[in-house]
Write a protein that holds these residues in place. Structure first.
Motif, PDB file in Angstrom:
ATOM      1  N   LYS A   2       0.771  -1.257   0.052  1.00 35.90           N
ATOM      2  CA  LYS A   2      -0.153  -0.036   0.085  1.00 35.90           C
ATOM      3  C   LYS A   2       0.874   1.270   0.136  1.00 35.90           C
ATOM      4  CE  LYS A   2      -3.873  -1.899   2.534  1.00 35.90           C
ATOM      5  NZ  LYS A   2      -4.762  -1.957   3.670  1.00 35.90           N
ATOM      6  N   GLU A  74      10.786  -8.278   0.866  1.00 31.58           N
ATOM      7  CA  GLU A  74       9.760  -7.492   0.078  1.00 31.58           C
ATOM      8  C   GLU A  74      10.416  -7.294  -1.274  1.00 31.58           C
ATOM      9  OE1 GLU A  74       6.599  -7.121   0.756  1.00 31.58           O
ATOM     10  OE2 GLU A  74       6.948  -7.717   2.870  1.00 31.58           O
ATOM     11  N   PRO A 102       4.114  -2.898   3.209  1.00 29.93           N
ATOM     12  CA  PRO A 102       3.663  -4.173   3.197  1.00 29.93           C
ATOM     13  C   PRO A 102       2.331  -4.021   3.933  1.00 29.93           C
ATOM     14  CG  PRO A 102       5.880  -4.441   3.784  1.00 29.93           C
ATOM     15  CD  PRO A 102       5.648  -2.798   3.634  1.00 29.93           C
ATOM     16  N   ASP A 103       1.361  -4.677   3.277  1.00 38.26           N
ATOM     17  CA  ASP A 103      -0.064  -4.614   3.859  1.00 38.26           C
ATOM     18  C   ASP A 103      -0.131  -5.011   5.167  1.00 38.26           C
ATOM     19  OD1 ASP A 103      -0.820  -4.384   1.374  1.00 38.26           O
ATOM     20  OD2 ASP A 103      -1.597  -6.277   0.988  1.00 38.26           O
ATOM     21  N   ASN A 104       0.778  -5.847   5.923  1.00 41.38           N
ATOM     22  CA  ASN A 104       0.593  -6.182   7.270  1.00 41.38           C
ATOM     23  C   ASN A 104       1.108  -5.276   8.350  1.00 41.38           C
ATOM     24  OD1 ASN A 104       3.209  -7.023   6.552  1.00 41.38           O
ATOM     25  ND2 ASN A 104       3.456  -8.348   7.956  1.00 41.38           N
ATOM     26  N   VAL A 105       1.881  -4.291   7.941  1.00 40.07           N
ATOM     27  CA  VAL A 105       2.122  -3.156   8.651  1.00 40.07           C
ATOM     28  C   VAL A 105       1.804  -1.843   8.393  1.00 40.07           C
ATOM     29  CG1 VAL A 105       4.373  -4.445   9.399  1.00 40.07           C
ATOM     30  CG2 VAL A 105       4.372  -2.888   7.368  1.00 40.07           C
ATOM     31  N   TYR A 106       0.952  -1.780   7.611  1.00 33.29           N
ATOM     32  CA  TYR A 106       0.210  -0.379   7.009  1.00 33.29           C
ATOM     33  C   TYR A 106      -0.287   0.369   8.082  1.00 33.29           C
ATOM     34  CZ  TYR A 106      -2.027   3.237   4.365  1.00 33.29           C
ATOM     35  OH  TYR A 106      -2.455   4.556   4.189  1.00 33.29           O
ATOM     36  N   ASP A 107      -1.191  -0.058   8.648  1.00 37.62           N
ATOM     37  CA  ASP A 107      -1.813   0.422   9.851  1.00 37.62           C
ATOM     38  C   ASP A 107      -0.948   0.993  10.750  1.00 37.62           C
ATOM     39  OD1 ASP A 107      -4.232   0.314   8.568  1.00 37.62           O
ATOM     40  OD2 ASP A 107      -4.834  -1.439   9.897  1.00 37.62           O
ATOM     41  N   GLU A 108       0.167   0.164  11.322  1.00 41.48           N
ATOM     42  CA  GLU A 108       1.375   0.749  12.228  1.00 41.48           C
ATOM     43  C   GLU A 108       1.940   1.986  11.571  1.00 41.48           C
ATOM     44  OE1 GLU A 108       5.278  -1.279  13.777  1.00 41.48           O
ATOM     45  OE2 GLU A 108       3.276  -2.818  13.180  1.00 41.48           O
TER      46      GLU A 108
END
Length: 128
Positions: A2, A74, A102-108
């Motif tokens: 993202k 990545e 990376p999608d799995n850490v985007y919110d962070e």
């Protein structure tokens, strides 16, 4: 993967914000963590005590910083571009574009930009 893009207003002129983003002594003041930073193109950097590491790709004094942030394993490079624009009342509009998160850490990372990176930087200048 993202992309993140956002504008932040900092109550300081672009030359002071640029210095706060590139001078290791100043970065340590607003982050409270160990820092390795140089404005030499191609140099490696480390922010927030090693939580963020990467390579400095481009500097345009008082206007732009381009960095590659490392994410292990990545396939695509994650590039951070920070552009500084003069704002009203001696402020700076900082435009941040961070690609290939990376999608799995985007919110962070989105929270990190808001609270720990530009949130802390804005607070640093408000305390002056």
């Amino acid at each position: 993967m993202k992309d993140f893009k956002k504008y932040y207003t900092i109550q300081a002129p672009p030359d002071e914000v640029y210095l706060a983003l590139t001078n290791p002594i100043t970065i340590e003041l607003w982050t409270g963590d160990d820092v390795e930073m140089s404005t030499e193109t191609g140099s490696e950097f480390s922010l927030f005590g090693g939580s963020i590491v990467g390579k400095n790709l481009e500097f345009e004094e008082n206007k732009k910083i381009v960095q590659q942030w490392y994410f292990d394993g990545e396939p695509e490079e994650s590039i951070v571009t920070i552009k500084l624009h003069p704002g009203k009342n001696n402020s700076t509009s900082a435009e941040v574009r961070h690609t290939n998160i990376p999608d799995n850490v985007y919110d962070e990372f989105a929270t990190g930009w808001d609270e720990y990176y530009f949130g802390a930087l804005a607070g640093f200048f408000e305390e002056d």
